[in-house]
Write a protein that holds these residues in place. Structure first.
Motif, PDB file in Angstrom:
ATOM      1  N   TRP B  45       0.835  -1.209   0.000  1.00 35.67           N
ATOM      2  CA  TRP B  45       0.000   0.000   0.000  1.00 35.67           C
ATOM      3  C   TRP B  45       0.860   1.246   0.000  1.00 35.67           C
ATOM      4  CZ3 TRP B  45      -0.501   4.326   2.943  1.00 35.67           C
ATOM      5  CH2 TRP B  45      -1.627   5.106   2.685  1.00 35.67           C
ATOM      6  N   SER B  46       1.953   1.201   0.789  1.00 32.88           N
ATOM      7  CA  SER B  46       2.752   2.415   0.941  1.00 32.88           C
ATOM      8  C   SER B  46       3.444   2.811  -0.351  1.00 32.88           C
ATOM      9  CB  SER B  46       3.786   2.244   2.050  1.00 32.88           C
ATOM     10  OG  SER B  46       4.862   1.453   1.599  1.00 32.88           O
ATOM     11  N   LEU B  47       3.567   1.873  -1.290  1.00 29.57           N
ATOM     12  CA  LEU B  47       4.138   2.247  -2.583  1.00 29.57           C
ATOM     13  C   LEU B  47       3.308   3.338  -3.239  1.00 29.57           C
ATOM     14  CD1 LEU B  47       5.156  -1.179  -4.143  1.00 29.57           C
ATOM     15  CD2 LEU B  47       6.659   0.615  -3.302  1.00 29.57           C
ATOM     16  N   VAL B 175      11.361  -5.058  -3.213  1.00 31.98           N
ATOM     17  CA  VAL B 175      10.603  -4.277  -4.193  1.00 31.98           C
ATOM     18  C   VAL B 175      10.559  -2.814  -3.767  1.00 31.98           C
ATOM     19  CG1 VAL B 175       8.337  -3.871  -5.215  1.00 31.98           C
ATOM     20  CG2 VAL B 175       9.189  -6.205  -4.953  1.00 31.98           C
ATOM     21  N   TRP B 176      10.255  -2.596  -2.502  1.00 28.89           N
ATOM     22  CA  TRP B 176      10.172  -1.229  -1.980  1.00 28.89           C
ATOM     23  C   TRP B 176      11.495  -0.519  -2.213  1.00 28.89           C
ATOM     24  CZ3 TRP B 176      12.187   2.468   1.081  1.00 28.89           C
ATOM     25  CH2 TRP B 176      11.330   3.452   1.589  1.00 28.89           C
ATOM     26  N   HIS B 177      12.555  -1.219  -1.888  1.00 25.33           N
ATOM     27  CA  HIS B 177      13.882  -0.637  -2.039  1.00 25.33           C
ATOM     28  C   HIS B 177      14.169  -0.296  -3.493  1.00 25.33           C
ATOM     29  CE1 HIS B 177      18.135   0.001  -1.225  1.00 25.33           C
ATOM     30  NE2 HIS B 177      18.398  -0.745  -2.273  1.00 25.33           N
ATOM     31  N   ALA B 184      11.593   5.964 -11.107  1.00 23.37           N
ATOM     32  CA  ALA B 184      10.166   6.086 -10.804  1.00 23.37           C
ATOM     33  C   ALA B 184       9.957   6.919  -9.551  1.00 23.37           C
ATOM     34  CB  ALA B 184       9.538   4.707 -10.642  1.00 23.37           C
ATOM     35  N   ARG B 185      10.861   6.734  -8.577  1.00 25.73           N
ATOM     36  CA  ARG B 185      10.664   7.442  -7.332  1.00 25.73           C
ATOM     37  C   ARG B 185      10.778   8.944  -7.529  1.00 25.73           C
ATOM     38  NH1 ARG B 185      14.296   7.911  -2.493  1.00 25.73           N
ATOM     39  NH2 ARG B 185      13.270   9.482  -1.226  1.00 25.73           N
ATOM     40  N   SER B 259       9.128   5.229   5.190  1.00 25.06           N
ATOM     41  CA  SER B 259      10.346   4.467   5.444  1.00 25.06           C
ATOM     42  C   SER B 259      10.160   3.002   5.117  1.00 25.06           C
ATOM     43  CB  SER B 259      10.734   4.613   6.917  1.00 25.06           C
ATOM     44  OG  SER B 259       9.751   4.005   7.699  1.00 25.06           O
ATOM     45  N   LEU B 260      11.281   2.346   4.936  1.00 26.32           N
ATOM     46  CA  LEU B 260      11.285   0.938   4.554  1.00 26.32           C
ATOM     47  C   LEU B 260      10.614   0.070   5.614  1.00 26.32           C
ATOM     48  CD1 LEU B 260      12.477  -1.193   2.564  1.00 26.32           C
ATOM     49  CD2 LEU B 260      14.403  -1.338   4.135  1.00 26.32           C
ATOM     50  N   LEU B 261      10.967   0.317   6.864  1.00 31.33           N
ATOM     51  CA  LEU B 261      10.457  -0.551   7.918  1.00 31.33           C
ATOM     52  C   LEU B 261       9.179  -0.019   8.560  1.00 31.33           C
ATOM     53  CD1 LEU B 261      13.728  -1.677   9.692  1.00 31.33           C
ATOM     54  CD2 LEU B 261      12.269  -2.951   8.138  1.00 31.33           C
TER      55      LEU B 261
END
Lengths: 288, 321, 236
Positions: B45-47, B175-177, B184-185, B259-261
């Protein structure tokens, strides 16, 4: 093939329902137009007011009109409470946090209601006559709430156009900062708006308890529908919400008769999604 | 903050595989598996969320993923590997269908949130309406295959699920990383700040938005598949609709959306809290656990708007709010 | 005692300081202008006076009352009406409703009917168009409405922020004529303007603001002879 009488009846029921939905949609819209926050838990406030009427009228035997007035008062009080306790602290936050704050309120209210009153459905039994209009069945339990909603909507219209405060509310929804330049304390206007929005929720609750049974998750059905009506009419657009209420209620009513109640909602929601793409600003938005 | 992450992550990774070894109680393992799966879903979701595409309807993708796999297995004995593939394709299509017009017609912010809410509700209501084959509100149980089976993705031993969920979560982090590091980011951030400016520089706004939405939806569907296979029972209210959608968003925002975590922290906290409340209240005072949960969520949002990781990061950096 | 007095005012946005040690005063019944190039900080100055922007240092008194740090709606209650840059009318409200909102304050509401009559007398065009939506008026009419709306609050000081902005030259002349008439009614006015020549014909005194500091001040007649006015005229 379905009997045209049923369709006509469904169409009329749609209109009758639309009146009450309009109360909900306009109350929510008012708050959004002025404060720019969507109260996700709005219909759960309605749920609480429905319970109040149920207990006062069905359990304690109060007369209907007294129960209704109590619901309206509770609605206004809840509106003010929500604004002061939850909305005010997060006025400057990111919109997503604002959504989550009222979303959390939704969980809270639904669970609290479950805790207090269990998930049993409660309804108020009123025996009122029905009229037969050429084969179409018109129960007074549907007609009277409709009439009252229309009266309330007229009163709201007069309030918004004829009074200083009402015009100020409309002005703030068009330009918040400019109203500050007129000497109006925006927070006081927010408070009044929340009270009026809550009042309409209370009135809607008082009317809905005679049409539906109440249970803690009542908001789960009518809530999303109310949001969609508001967006369909254009968020913040009062006239749009009014029109959209009837469009959606007609779709639900007629589709509900042709297929099932759930399919009625599904179709209404799909129509909503399609309409958003056709007219992103809402059905009454001006192009360009 | 980035540099602090590496040792933390390394520690977690070192410890994680050892978790089931210590003769751990089945219940704790059960909670850990759920935390891993929901962290994965939250990450998905956070993507979208981190780029301003706040979806309130991820329950749609979750539900589609879960139900597609379960029904295909129950009725036609399709392996969940296949069923999951179908689920991902279906969700991808749904996501593209919703994202394309939203992007083209500039449906953003509140409008976007409410459109996604509608989509989530449509799926939930469809599931309930078609009760003849979906089981409606009562839900559907996964037909047991008896014993362990990789092909059917069913295992008697929870530990297998644990490692599977762990792998899934790590894949999600990867994937998130990757998205974080990619063009894209930067593109999405530019879009988030000023769409018109971004478009004028040649950033293909529509394509990016759709891509991110489809990716997020597909991953969420995979999460749904994982959940369905583990719990072996699906239900429209737990897996679709506004309730679950809000919970996902809550967990991510509480943990820290950027954030990642963050999603993992959020999932861990909300699930742990929820379980603790459930145990504390047991069967008495039905609904009180959820009431307190809702209350705490509101309090958290008001007082910790940047989420836990966000606020903690702020503490380390001494950043002004 | 001056009606409005600012001393040593420093203000800005975030890390950026827009005004440095600004001092000015406006006496009762005067018309004062603040002129200067784009980006000088003129709008910031007005926002400080009307309470929309807080000050970092300095004092700001109005009729003896210290107003620094007071929120906008309180400043208005003291008697300062701010006609903002770009007018900021309520586009979907009618002319009449816009004027009504100007009289929102309790004190102004009591004299609502009377003040409204005065405003309609000053600006007959507004009376004609009273049921028209503000958004559909022409630029000049909108400016008139904005000024009329400010008058509705029975102010003791009127702040005008770039009133000629976006208006055709013919309209600008008519506008300054109007402001002159408002001035003749006895209102005290502080105007911020880029159109130096026109505004100097209208006011008693003026300040020159450049890059956030007051560079010059004096009587309008004296300043008209200054180089910067001639330069501005040529630039026009």
């Amino acid at each position: 093939m379905i009997d045209p009488i049923f369709l006509a009846e469904a169409a009329i029921n749609g209109i009758l329902l639309g009146g009450v939905l309009a109360l909900l949609a306009l109350g929510l819209n008012l708050i959004f137009g002025v404060i720019d926050i969507v109260w996700i838990a709005y219909v759960d406030l309605v749920m609480l007011c429905m319970y109040l009427v149920y207990f006062l009228v069905q359990v304690y035997g109060w007369p209907v009109w007294a129960g209704g007035l109590a619901a309206v008062a509770l609605g206004a009080a809840l509106g003010i409470a929500v604004h002061l306790l939850i909305i005010s602290p997060i006025l400057g936050s990111a919109p997503i946090n604002q959504l989550l704050a009222t979303g959390g309120l939704l969980f809270f209210l639904q669970s609290f209601a479950t805790f207090l009153w269990t998930t049993d459905h409660r309804s108020v039994r009123l025996s009122l006559p029905s009229y037969d209009l050429g084969g179409i069945f018109l129960p007074l339990t549907r007609v009277i709430p409709f009439a009252i909603s229309i009266l309330a909507l007229v009163a709201l219209y007069l309030f918004l156009t004829r009074t200083f405060v009402g015009t100020a509310i409309r002005a703030v929804s068009q330009d918040r900062e400019a109203m500050g330049l007129m000497g109006a304390n925006p927070h006081r206007i927010y408070l009044v708006t929340s009270a009026v929005g809550g009042l309409m929720a209370g009135l809607a609750g008082a009317l809905l308890i005679f049409l539906y049974s109440v249970h803690p998750f009542f908001g789960g059905q009518l809530g999303p529908l109310t949001f969609m009506i508001c967006v369909l009419g254009g968020l913040g657009n009062m006239v749009g919400a009014f029109v959209a209420s009837f469009i959606m209620s007609e779709i639900i009513s007629i589709a509900g008769v042709l297929w099932s109640t759930e399919m009625g909602y599904v179709i209404a929601f799909v129509v909503f999604i399609v309409m958003i793409f056709v007219r992103p600003g809402g059905i009454l938005a001006r192009r360009g | 903050m980035r540099r602090a992450l590496v040792p933390v992550l390394a520690a977690l990774l070192a410890l994680a595989p050892l978790v089931p070894m210590a003769g751990m109680k089945q219940y704790v393992l059960h909670v850990m598996i759920q935390i891993l799966i929901w962290s994965f879903i939250g990450g998905a979701w956070s993507l979208m969320g981190r780029f301003g595409l706040v979806s309130l309807g991820h329950g749609a993708f979750l539900g589609l993923g879960a139900y597609a796999t379960v029904l295909l297995w129950n009725f036609w004995a399709w392996s969940p590997w296949l069923g999951g593939g179908v689920a991902v394709v279906l969700t991808g299509i749904l996501a593209a269908v919703v994202a394309y017009p939203c992007s083209r017609f500039q449906v953003v912010g509140h409008y976007f949130g409410l459109v996604t809410l509608a989509v989530g509700e449509v799926i939930r209501l469809l599931i309930i309406a078609e009760r003849d084959w979906t089981g409606g509100s009562l839900g559907v149980s996964l037909k047991p295959v008896g014993g362990d089976s990789l092909w059917a993705l069913q295992f008697a031993d929870k530990r297998v699920f644990y490692y599977g969920a762990l792998a899934l979560w790590l894949a999600g982090l990867w994937v998130w990383h990757r998205v974080d590091r990619s063009m894209a980011r930067s593109a999405m951030e530019a879009i988030g700040e000023d769409e018109t400016a971004a478009a004028s520089v040649g950033i293909h706004v529509t394509r990016f938005k759709i891509a991110i939405t489809v990716l997020s939806a597909a991953l969420t569907a995979v999460g749904g598949v994982a959940y369905a296979q583990y719990i072996a029972y699906v239900n429209p209210d737990t897996l679709a609709g506004i309730g679950v959608s809000l919970r996902i968003v809550f967990a991510v925002v509480l943990g820290g959306m950027y954030s990642l975590l963050g999603p993992a922290v959020g999932a861990a906290l909300t699930i742990a809290l929820s379980e603790w409340l459930r145990i504390a209240f047991g069967l008495k005072l039905i609904g009180m656990a959820e009431t307190i949960y809702g209350f705490l969520l509101v309090v958290f949002i008001i007082f910790l708007p940047a989420g836990i990781v966000g606020s903690a990061g702020g503490l380390f950096r001494g950043a002004p709010r | 005692m001056s009606l409005l007095e600012l001393t040593g005012v420093t203000a800005g946005y975030g890390h950026f300081t827009a005004l440095w040690d600004v001092g000015l005063r406006v006496e009762r019944g005067e018309a004062v202008a603040v002129v200067g190039p784009n980006g000088a900080g003129k709008t910031t100055l007005l926002r400080v006076i009307s309470g929309v922007l807080p000050v970092r240092a300095g004092t700001h008194t109005f009729d003896g009352a210290a107003l620094a740090g007071r929120p906008a709606h309180e400043v208005v209650a003291h008697g300062i009406a701010h006609v903002p840059e770009g007018r900021r009318l309520f586009p979907l409200l009618t002319v009449a409703d816009n004027l009504k909102m100007g009289a929102y304050l309790g004190r102004a509401r009591k004299q609502y009917a009377e003040t409204l009559a005065r405003v309609y007398a000053l600006f007959p065009v507004l009376a004609e168009r009273r049921t028209q939506r503000a958004g559909s008026l022409s630029g000049g009419e909108q400016q008139m409405l904005a000024i009329g709306r400010a008058l509705m609050s029975c102010p003791r000081l009127i702040l005008l922020d770039e009133p000629s902005m976006g208006l055709a030259p013919v309209m600008v002349l008519r506008l300054f004529d109007l402001i002159r008439r408002v001035r003749e009614e006895g209102y005290t006015i502080l105007v911020v303007e880029q159109n130096v020549r026109q505004v100097l014909k209208l006011v008693d005194r003026a300040y020159l603001l450049e890059v956030g500091r007051i560079k010059m001040e004096g009587r309008a007649a004296e300043l008209s002879d200054q180089d910067f006015v001639r330069k501005a005229y040529v630039g026009l």
